[in-house]
Design a protein around this motif. Structure first.
Motif, PDB file in Angstrom:
ATOM      1  N   ARG A 194      55.271   3.619  19.655  1.00  0.00           N
ATOM      2  CA  ARG A 194      55.319   4.339  20.927  1.00  0.00           C
ATOM      3  C   ARG A 194      53.886   4.686  21.321  1.00  0.00           C
ATOM      4  NH1 ARG A 194      57.486   8.422  19.084  1.00  0.00           N
ATOM      5  NH2 ARG A 194      59.639   7.853  19.381  1.00  0.00           N
ATOM      6  N   ILE A 195      53.487   4.302  22.499  1.00  0.00           N
ATOM      7  CA  ILE A 195      52.135   4.617  22.969  1.00  0.00           C
ATOM      8  C   ILE A 195      52.272   5.570  24.137  1.00  0.00           C
ATOM      9  CG2 ILE A 195      50.074   3.644  24.065  1.00  0.00           C
ATOM     10  CD1 ILE A 195      50.809   1.116  22.211  1.00  0.00           C
ATOM     11  N   LYS A 196      51.796   6.773  23.913  1.00  0.00           N
ATOM     12  CA  LYS A 196      51.986   7.833  24.897  1.00  0.00           C
ATOM     13  C   LYS A 196      50.788   7.940  25.839  1.00  0.00           C
ATOM     14  CE  LYS A 196      53.967  11.586  23.051  1.00  0.00           C
ATOM     15  NZ  LYS A 196      54.390  12.623  22.056  1.00  0.00           N
ATOM     16  N   SER A 197      51.068   8.073  27.100  1.00  0.00           N
ATOM     17  CA  SER A 197      50.007   8.351  28.065  1.00  0.00           C
ATOM     18  C   SER A 197      50.067   9.828  28.362  1.00  0.00           C
ATOM     19  CB  SER A 197      50.219   7.558  29.347  1.00  0.00           C
ATOM     20  OG  SER A 197      50.248   6.188  29.059  1.00  0.00           O
ATOM     21  N   GLU A 198      49.126  10.530  27.782  1.00  0.00           N
ATOM     22  CA  GLU A 198      49.105  11.970  27.912  1.00  0.00           C
ATOM     23  C   GLU A 198      49.047  12.351  29.383  1.00  0.00           C
ATOM     24  OE1 GLU A 198      46.747  10.049  27.195  1.00  0.00           O
ATOM     25  OE2 GLU A 198      46.416   9.996  25.041  1.00  0.00           O
ATOM     26  N   GLY A 199      49.571  13.515  29.682  1.00  0.00           N
ATOM     27  CA  GLY A 199      49.490  13.997  31.054  1.00  0.00           C
ATOM     28  C   GLY A 199      50.670  13.482  31.863  1.00  0.00           C
ATOM     29  N   LEU A 233      42.950   9.503  36.517  1.00  0.00           N
ATOM     30  CA  LEU A 233      42.830   9.109  37.922  1.00  0.00           C
ATOM     31  C   LEU A 233      43.183   7.639  38.121  1.00  0.00           C
ATOM     32  CD1 LEU A 233      39.654  11.182  38.819  1.00  0.00           C
ATOM     33  CD2 LEU A 233      42.010  11.595  39.579  1.00  0.00           C
ATOM     34  N   ILE A 234      42.723   6.809  37.198  1.00  0.00           N
ATOM     35  CA  ILE A 234      43.004   5.375  37.280  1.00  0.00           C
ATOM     36  C   ILE A 234      44.513   5.111  37.251  1.00  0.00           C
ATOM     37  CG2 ILE A 234      42.885   3.287  35.836  1.00  0.00           C
ATOM     38  CD1 ILE A 234      40.374   3.795  37.435  1.00  0.00           C
ATOM     39  N   ARG A 235      45.190   5.865  36.418  1.00  0.00           N
ATOM     40  CA  ARG A 235      46.642   5.657  36.299  1.00  0.00           C
ATOM     41  C   ARG A 235      47.385   6.016  37.581  1.00  0.00           C
ATOM     42  NH1 ARG A 235      46.945   8.560  30.374  1.00  0.00           N
ATOM     43  NH2 ARG A 235      45.875   6.894  29.245  1.00  0.00           N
ATOM     44  N   LEU A 236      46.724   6.794  38.429  1.00  0.00           N
ATOM     45  CA  LEU A 236      47.310   7.132  39.725  1.00  0.00           C
ATOM     46  C   LEU A 236      46.716   6.285  40.839  1.00  0.00           C
ATOM     47  CD1 LEU A 236      47.340  11.020  39.489  1.00  0.00           C
ATOM     48  CD2 LEU A 236      49.251   9.459  39.125  1.00  0.00           C
ATOM     49  N   GLY A 237      45.914   5.315  40.476  1.00  0.00           N
ATOM     50  CA  GLY A 237      45.362   4.437  41.491  1.00  0.00           C
ATOM     51  C   GLY A 237      44.100   4.943  42.164  1.00  0.00           C
ATOM     52  N   TYR A 268      53.208   6.486  38.533  1.00  0.00           N
ATOM     53  CA  TYR A 268      51.917   5.968  38.066  1.00  0.00           C
ATOM     54  C   TYR A 268      51.834   4.486  38.414  1.00  0.00           C
ATOM     55  CZ  TYR A 268      54.487   3.866  34.210  1.00  0.00           C
ATOM     56  OH  TYR A 268      55.356   3.105  33.478  1.00  0.00           O
ATOM     57  N   VAL A 269      50.640   3.936  38.316  1.00  0.00           N
ATOM     58  CA  VAL A 269      50.432   2.517  38.579  1.00  0.00           C
ATOM     59  C   VAL A 269      50.723   1.743  37.285  1.00  0.00           C
ATOM     60  CG1 VAL A 269      48.754   0.780  39.246  1.00  0.00           C
ATOM     61  CG2 VAL A 269      48.641   3.070  40.262  1.00  0.00           C
ATOM     62  N   ILE A 270      51.645   0.818  37.352  1.00  0.00           N
ATOM     63  CA  ILE A 270      52.014   0.065  36.161  1.00  0.00           C
ATOM     64  C   ILE A 270      50.892  -0.918  35.785  1.00  0.00           C
ATOM     65  CG2 ILE A 270      53.191  -1.844  37.361  1.00  0.00           C
ATOM     66  CD1 ILE A 270      54.857  -0.340  34.377  1.00  0.00           C
ATOM     67  N   GLY A 271      50.750  -1.185  34.477  1.00  0.00           N
ATOM     68  CA  GLY A 271      49.652  -2.033  34.005  1.00  0.00           C
ATOM     69  C   GLY A 271      50.023  -3.471  33.739  1.00  0.00           C
ATOM     70  N   SER A 272      51.184  -3.891  34.204  1.00  0.00           N
ATOM     71  CA  SER A 272      51.668  -5.227  33.853  1.00  0.00           C
ATOM     72  C   SER A 272      50.718  -6.341  34.284  1.00  0.00           C
ATOM     73  CB  SER A 272      53.042  -5.456  34.490  1.00  0.00           C
ATOM     74  OG  SER A 272      53.942  -4.467  34.093  1.00  0.00           O
TER      75      SER A 272
END
Lengths: 474, 474, 474, 474
Positions: free
Chosen positions: D5-10, D324-328, D59-63
């Motif tokens: 499991r890889i958690k993205s904090e926040g 911030l990146i995860r929100l674009g 969030y912005v997906i990383g696929s």
């Protein structure tokens, strides 16, 4: 071969790790000394020798700790009743793998001070490095005031001779490896550059361009502070400090537990930066910002009761702990888990501190609001320029001289950037002052805005940009 | 201020990271250049300048890569038709924060070679460091044979002048920061010590204690090898190499997949140490031990087909990859997951190589068993002492001269410790030789046992312990 | 809240770190227990409880070590004369922050075996996790043969009851946290998957789908090995093992020093993989590959003389050390700096071992060259298929039964992939055998090539792909 | 096999890394996706598949980013006009090494929502894990309000069926792997425990113990906020977001440079905790504490101008950037080197914010000083208890409703612990309010002190301790 400088942040202390073949030596190890064991392990070396340049006064030396971990032998200079290690003699030689290390008795900073000269016979017989301890720094020479004013002239004269007769003749190409860098309490004008050579120092070090009389008189007027913990460090370093075994792990405390510990007499230190400490802190806590612990904890914190920490971020615990351990504070009773937020979330009251910008300070002074401006910088900084009408007490002396600050007037504390003045403000609050303000940015901001400054007659502001740079750290 | 030496292992290449204020500069960045970005990030600096000391021939320079990541400007020396960056002029000055950096045209190693002199005005106007590129090393001077034998005298003469007229006059106290350390293909006698000064070099560097004629004639007889990949590196470094963007991640391959890739023409390299390669390897694989990739991959591996890796430990992948990327091998097709064990567990056949101790070799020679002893060391090493009756072909030339080795007799390959001779053995096996042996410990063990050695008339074994030390790494 | 599985590689041992609020607990800590202290430190927790599921036999438990570092209390199951910690009773309850942990006496693997059930009252009163020790694994149940054959039926019956009457009734949704994963000596068929639930085990675990009689008779015929060091581990775990204080740091040794240590009676272990050990090793050294230390060091290495290490890569030292420490080998005398290369570079003789591919083995057998094929796998593996005419002695018993191997004939050792057979080959060499070969890839490669295999009458090859997978690790 | 499991904090977002043999798959990768590449690299795996559970809105997906790095194929659920990847069908099967993964169409949170069921054929055919996306959480079910109130009943009904007809029948032993943990904006009552099973959820999850009507009506009254950035995330995740290539490295800025950037229209965010922000900040900066960026940046920060950061500690840069990146937010223009201290040291004016303890607040209210108490918590929190006479505007809506706050009266902002209220205070300051105070500790401290609270008629304070726990993080 390997030569690594290992810096102890905060103390601005340099130790050195030397390796050749399968052997290694360490010069002036710090007390949290796993770093040397790890180095040796990674490089496939066995630490054989530990060399001390002098009985340090500003931190607890790690020699005994490191010897316990590695079995290495400890050496130090002549003339003190050391209770551990071996006293060496001038000129004594050692091998570290193929390297040759020679002790050079260089009294002046202290009587037993020794430098070590390292040569690499594979390249030639000439000295290649000198580990100069507190004898010679980049841009400065060691202080000579530690034995008191009567002894200072003798020490300054000895230091001059050690530098000019023993070190400089080694040759301009020799690489200088001093025990401290910029920011140390062991030298006021050390450059913020780690590397130098004897040749560069001959050209650039102001202390080396004086004749002997000039040098002695410069030394006698340096005006460095001598914190009270120095004598404790000296005693520990003479007798051998207690063994740590491993780094202690202070427990996280809830607000309720923290409160109970304080009520039992533990002393709280808040390591937040000035805006956060000003915004909210626990009544009775000292304000010493994290990076200020090595320089100021020893002035204020007792050794006989546990220290409790309030951290700006829980991840600062390890660094805070290292700083305290290096000063011999082995009783850290815990830290407030979650920081000040845990405290006020529990409904416990917080204390605040007035925070002033320099513009606000200027306004108050212009309006003559009856504010005491308390400047807590060092004497030399004060001499170079201060606000007209300010009162001057060095932060280290404030606790004992606190009665000199008028108790019934508001006070604004001031230093170079607002960190030492936050310490001072916390001392005033602990002493019962009601209207205490800290000036953010302090003299740096004041000058940046072009507000007026008064100089002591005859004092000139140091042209040494490096000195200013290093001071701006506090 | 900050000055960090960043070493690229294997290449024995030094780059330098300089920081002051909020600005930074990098001298001679390597291609896997995230390390500089990370440094800048951690220290709160912006990389503004990239300085190249010369068009390197032994690795792909990372300037263009780093410029892409940071926007920094690239500078290099005069006289070449660079297709990127800015050509600077002798004496041109730059600022990095408060530091002053001055270009010093120092031709000799190559015509466009530039050194950079750094001064710290806060301490004084004097030169403090010199980034001397391949002009001056610790214990040696740069090679002057890269333009071929006709140009060598001119270059050697220019190099002498650059060193004696431009560098030495800067002063003995200046700290020397060369582009290479011991083990580099760019200098045969570089000391295994990272730090030096102009003063120490004046005293200790053999190349600096000759007069000009002696120096030129020493340079003309150095006999360094010029690997075929040098010209490729030179072209890439003139035009700007392809951008990586990020480090490639070669896929793990099963034995079956690895076999299929080899059958498609990919070239396999086994980076195990000699005992393991001798014990079992894939037929057709080159043997180049991990640390030997920077020095020997470029002699043997093609640039136009994918490289496949067999690693002694899967965790070696990243280092192997860095080594190859720095030489411009951007096509790494994958690695054998689980190493050679995966191969033989799959039931695929393995090839072995005879491994001889020096005692076994001595026995075979004494019994005159018709063994060819093939010594693959460099010419100078050979001249200093070899086994009577041995054949000499430098490992780098063996593939093209393999027909000179008698195909119908058993052969024992030999170098300094048995690593280059493992390369040689793999070349012979690829060429169809049947009875190939590698001598473990090679001349080092042979000498340790006191077995007889023949010297070329007039050759003396180098007394330079450092040179020996650095050679024992291969 | 936090629940972390901390795996001890090699032992395939799982310990668990539980945290809630400011409190933490550890289940079955390993001896190198800094990992738990670090976890607590990072998460802001205080370790309050240490729970042991049973007196472990395959490694030294870290409870006393961890208690010394943290002050936590140790608890273990009823019925043994523990010399440390507190004996708890069935049903005893504990709090870890808001979590509730209940002891469940589950005898069978041993009489004192305890499982621990954890519930999170914030979600509900139901059991959420079970720490099942060696009672129930993913895909298997604990072994019941440790008290000897007389006691085995009683234990197997008790284990059945513990699982069926106490664990399964907790509910299908309960998450299973066993003390071991695949590859452990504590269970032969453990799945290579870390996570399971009671519901999944009910459906998938073969041991849970038997009735009691089937289960007992399955347990009585498991045929697991009982290494001699088990009794030492049991004694240490009953009395409390010696304290480490910190991880020891064995010294790097030169070849000469290493040789001298061996001559003083120290025992050398070479942790290289089979091809490298076959290619060159020190006469007298045991061959145990790095990952094989946890499983095989205890069969072979003495506890009363220092252990010396020859590593394939010096960076393997820390892992080798952890493996040995976990088995109670506290006397590691040093490691050969630079590995086997240092040895042969010094001119010291090396021993080799014949390495055979399965094709070569097949050829020798077809040609009837008088080779003894010695299969050293476990009994069950042997039963499932072996080479016609091979001799079978389990690797763990070979040293005591070495006289059964014909001393005057060449011998080829064989296991599953060639690692245990390398151990066996080193035992034979130490016993004076001259012509010893190790078969690379062993039965895995033999089968991959489709060579003929004989099965014990009635034996079926395990269809359990997981079991095969986990075995291929050796 | 491996399941991480890889958690993205926040974000409280979970992605999952699955590995078996040489193959790997990732479920719901985050945008800063180097973590998966590193995992694959360390474990010797090739990422073959990327599975999305739904078009995420928070969030912005990383696929697409991960596909670019690895070449893996992307799959997502049916019914949306995806502009990248492959739309799969219910029941579609995939292999990851030996594992079998099956898509299960589970609409309800959104129409295209898919769960993935993973089985390990080596253990048995049964489902072992379920990756349930936003369909089922530990302790809650996905929200059903994203298509607006008209669609909500249909979605809630579909969700009920997906859970009860498709997921629960898989069996109690199946391990639950949801896309979010406690603190997510995607579910208000998610437990702070990462691990669960279908069996545990059946027993403990309140949302699963309702009948369909109860469930639908519970869902229709959940009252979750729908931040404005959701629609941007949805669009990016449908079309494929811009590629990063690598993490951007925003430059350090001096105070002067930072000021210039603000004057050009960049927006400053100060990530300090409330006491520090209150103590001193730059006029015009938003206050969003570091851990609050994932939840609140999207409500306030524009996408079309650069964001500037003021950090409590420069080492927070990387985490701030990830958030911030995860929100674009790809345009981060830089950060103030040295934090707020650099600003005021430069002599630039700072703005302060009144900080009130709950005792001070109580005093002001008792004295009826005309203070507006502005409670900015969510509706459900407000309903469960608030201060009599307070005004309620959710922090996310404050900027658009700021005119509702009386401009001419002092205002005290209040939330659960004082962080969201610091955001609110900064909004008021930006809007021109003069006398703004933030209440440290807010309702948590208020309740701890036992001060009076008013409840909405009929509202009961949630007995769910977990919900309270997760809220106390803000």
């Amino acid at each position: 071969m390997i030569l690594e400088r290992i810096k102890s942040e905060g103390l601005a202390h340099n130790s050195y790790f030397i390796g050749s073949g399968v052997e290694a030596a360490v010069v002036d190890p710090r007390r949290d000394c796993q770093v040397y064991v790890d180095q040796a392990h990674q490089k496939g070396l066995r630490i054989k020798h530990i060399f001390e340049t002098h009985r340090n006064e500003d931190y607890v030396i790690g020699s005994v700790e490191l010897k316990t971990l590695t079995g290495a032998d400890i050496y130090h200079g002549p003339g003190l009743p050391w209770r551990y290690g071996t006293t060496l003699t001038d000129g004594q030689e050692f091998r570290v793998g193929r390297l040759r290390l020679t002790a050079l008795h260089t009294p002046g900073h202290t009587d037993e001070s020794v430098s070590y000269v390292l040569a690499d016979p594979a390249s030639g017989p000439e000295a290649t490095w000198i580990f100069s301890g507190d004898t010679l720094f980049v841009g400065d020479a060691g202080r000579t005031d530690l034995y008191g004013p009567e002894e200072a002239p003798r020490l300054a004269s000895a230091l001059y001779d050690s530098i000019h007769r023993r070190i400089l003749p080694l040759g301009d190409g020799v690489i200088l490896c001093p025990a401290h860098g910029a920011g140390s309490v062991c030298g006021g004008r050390i450059a913020d550059r780690d590397e130098s050579t004897i040749g560069l120092e001959r050209l650039q070090n102001p202390a080396l361009r004086m004749n002997k009389d000039e040098f002695v008189s410069y030394k006698l007027t340096e005006g460095l502070e001598r914190p009270p913990y120095f004598s404790r460090m000296e005693r520990l370093n003479l007798d051998g400090p207690p063994l740590l075994g491993r780094m202690p792990v202070p427990p996280p405390l809830t607000a309720t537990e923290f409160k109970a510990e304080m009520e039992q007499g533990s002393v709280a230190v808040d390591t937040s930066l000035p805006p956060a400490f000003g915004g909210a802190h626990i009544k009775g806590a000292y304000s010493i910002w994290l990076g200020g612990l090595p320089g100021f904890a020893g002035w204020l914190l007792p050794y006989d009761v546990p220290i409790l920490l309030v951290l700006e971020d829980d991840s600062h615990l390890e660094m805070a702990l290292r700083y305290l351990i290096r000063l011999g504070y082995d009783k850290v009773g815990g830290y407030l888990l979650g920081g000040i937020g845990s405290w006020y979330n529990a409904g416990f009251p917080v204390e605040k501190l007035g925070l002033l910008s320099v513009h606000e300070l200027k306004g108050k002074l212009d309006r003559d609001e009856g504010l005491t401006v308390l400047d807590v910088r060092g004497g030399e900084e004060w001499d170079e320029g201060h606000i007209e009408g300010a009162q001057h007490i060095y932060v280290g002396h404030l606790e004992e001289r606190v009665s000199e600050v008028p108790p019934d007037r508001p006070v604004a504390t001031l230093c170079n950037v607002g960190r030492r003045s936050s310490i001072a403000a916390s001392i005033l609050l602990r002493a019962g002052h009601q209207a205490v303000h800290n000036v953010l940015g302090s003299m740096t901001a004041w000058r940046a805005e072009g507000f007026p400054v008064t100089r002591k007659a005859g004092a000139v502001r140091s042209g040494n940009a490096l000195t200013q740079a290093s001071r701006s750290a506090d």
